[in-house]
Scaffold this motif. Sequence first.
Motif, PDB file in Angstrom:
ATOM      1  N   LEU A  77       0.828  -1.212   0.000  1.00 18.60           N
ATOM      2  CA  LEU A  77       0.000   0.000   0.000  1.00 18.60           C
ATOM      3  C   LEU A  77       0.861   1.260   0.000  1.00 18.60           C
ATOM      4  O   LEU A  77       0.518   2.244  -0.657  1.00 18.60           O
ATOM      5  N   ASP A  78       2.002   1.229   0.696  1.00 15.14           N
ATOM      6  CA  ASP A  78       2.932   2.369   0.673  1.00 15.14           C
ATOM      7  C   ASP A  78       3.464   2.590  -0.744  1.00 15.14           C
ATOM      8  O   ASP A  78       3.563   3.727  -1.199  1.00 15.14           O
ATOM      9  N   LEU A  79       3.811   1.530  -1.428  1.00 12.55           N
ATOM     10  CA  LEU A  79       4.334   1.629  -2.797  1.00 12.55           C
ATOM     11  C   LEU A  79       3.297   2.192  -3.769  1.00 12.55           C
ATOM     12  O   LEU A  79       3.634   2.821  -4.763  1.00 12.55           O
ATOM     13  N   LEU A  80       2.027   1.958  -3.473  1.00 17.80           N
ATOM     14  CA  LEU A  80       0.957   2.357  -4.382  1.00 17.80           C
ATOM     15  C   LEU A  80       0.456   3.786  -4.168  1.00 17.80           C
ATOM     16  O   LEU A  80      -0.344   4.282  -4.962  1.00 17.80           O
ATOM     17  N   CYS A 120      -3.555   4.196  -9.464  1.00 21.36           N
ATOM     18  CA  CYS A 120      -4.480   3.102  -9.180  1.00 21.36           C
ATOM     19  C   CYS A 120      -5.337   3.494  -7.979  1.00 21.36           C
ATOM     20  O   CYS A 120      -4.975   4.384  -7.207  1.00 21.36           O
ATOM     21  N   ILE A 121      -6.460   2.862  -7.866  1.00 20.28           N
ATOM     22  CA  ILE A 121      -7.374   3.083  -6.739  1.00 20.28           C
ATOM     23  C   ILE A 121      -7.519   1.739  -6.043  1.00 20.28           C
ATOM     24  O   ILE A 121      -7.922   0.747  -6.657  1.00 20.28           O
ATOM     25  N   VAL A 122      -7.162   1.695  -4.777  1.00 21.83           N
ATOM     26  CA  VAL A 122      -7.241   0.449  -4.014  1.00 21.83           C
ATOM     27  C   VAL A 122      -8.571   0.418  -3.291  1.00 21.83           C
ATOM     28  O   VAL A 122      -8.881   1.296  -2.496  1.00 21.83           O
ATOM     29  N   LYS A 123      -9.387  -0.611  -3.575  1.00 19.36           N
ATOM     30  CA  LYS A 123     -10.681  -0.807  -2.912  1.00 19.36           C
ATOM     31  C   LYS A 123     -10.699  -2.236  -2.392  1.00 19.36           C
ATOM     32  O   LYS A 123     -11.118  -3.153  -3.075  1.00 19.36           O
ATOM     33  N   LEU A 124     -10.214  -2.414  -1.165  1.00 15.19           N
ATOM     34  CA  LEU A 124     -10.152  -3.744  -0.568  1.00 15.19           C
ATOM     35  C   LEU A 124     -11.495  -4.114   0.051  1.00 15.19           C
ATOM     36  O   LEU A 124     -12.167  -3.255   0.633  1.00 15.19           O
ATOM     37  N   ASP A 125     -11.861  -5.373  -0.034  1.00 12.19           N
ATOM     38  CA  ASP A 125     -13.141  -5.852   0.475  1.00 12.19           C
ATOM     39  C   ASP A 125     -13.183  -5.926   1.999  1.00 12.19           C
ATOM     40  O   ASP A 125     -14.237  -5.887   2.586  1.00 12.19           O
ATOM     41  N   ASP A 126     -12.059  -6.056   2.673  1.00 14.00           N
ATOM     42  CA  ASP A 126     -12.066  -6.258   4.123  1.00 14.00           C
ATOM     43  C   ASP A 126     -12.046  -5.017   4.894  1.00 14.00           C
ATOM     44  O   ASP A 126     -12.304  -4.060   5.082  1.00 14.00           O
TER      45      ASP A 126
END
Length: 185
Positions: free
Chosen positions: A171-174, A179-185
């Motif tokens: 997540l730090d690298l991103l 990109c858009i991070v949408k995690l399910d948890d």
Amino acid sequence: MEHAGRTVKYSKTTITELMIPSYANFGGKIHGGILLSLIDKVAYACASKHAGNYCVTVSVDDVVFLQPVEVGDLVSLHASVNYAGSTSMVIGIKVIAENVKLGSVKHTNTSYVTMVAKDDDNKPTKVPPLILENKEEVRRFVEALKRKELKFSFNEKMDETKSSLNLGQALDLLKDQRCIVKLDD
């Protein structure tokens, strides 16, 4: 029976093909896949001639399209064995596109294809040693050795990176990436 060896000249192969409209993409340029297919074809012809056996493609490296190929160009793929191992060979391929109407010639890419020779039982089989007859052939053989060494080192480091990366680091690298991070948890 061990073969005494074959020269680079022995298996040098050139394929020339006219680029026709059905090879073009929507932008009017020749599909990269068409060129990849021709690269694989000339690599097979060159490798099988050196090996005296059926050969299969193991990897295709350094395919960077430097310039587009146009419909109507004559594309020549010049292949030679740059390296021979026990059962594998590295085939160097230089791709040239020629516009005969304009008289222009352009180098579109250079690729390296690793091929393995197979026997009648589809098992890897020894290839003849490569006889190097000039400084250029020696240079290409050594470069292939170095490329093989670097590829091995890269793959080792990539395996280490994949096994040690955690979600927090990822997540730090991103953070500054597109990109858009949408995690399910």
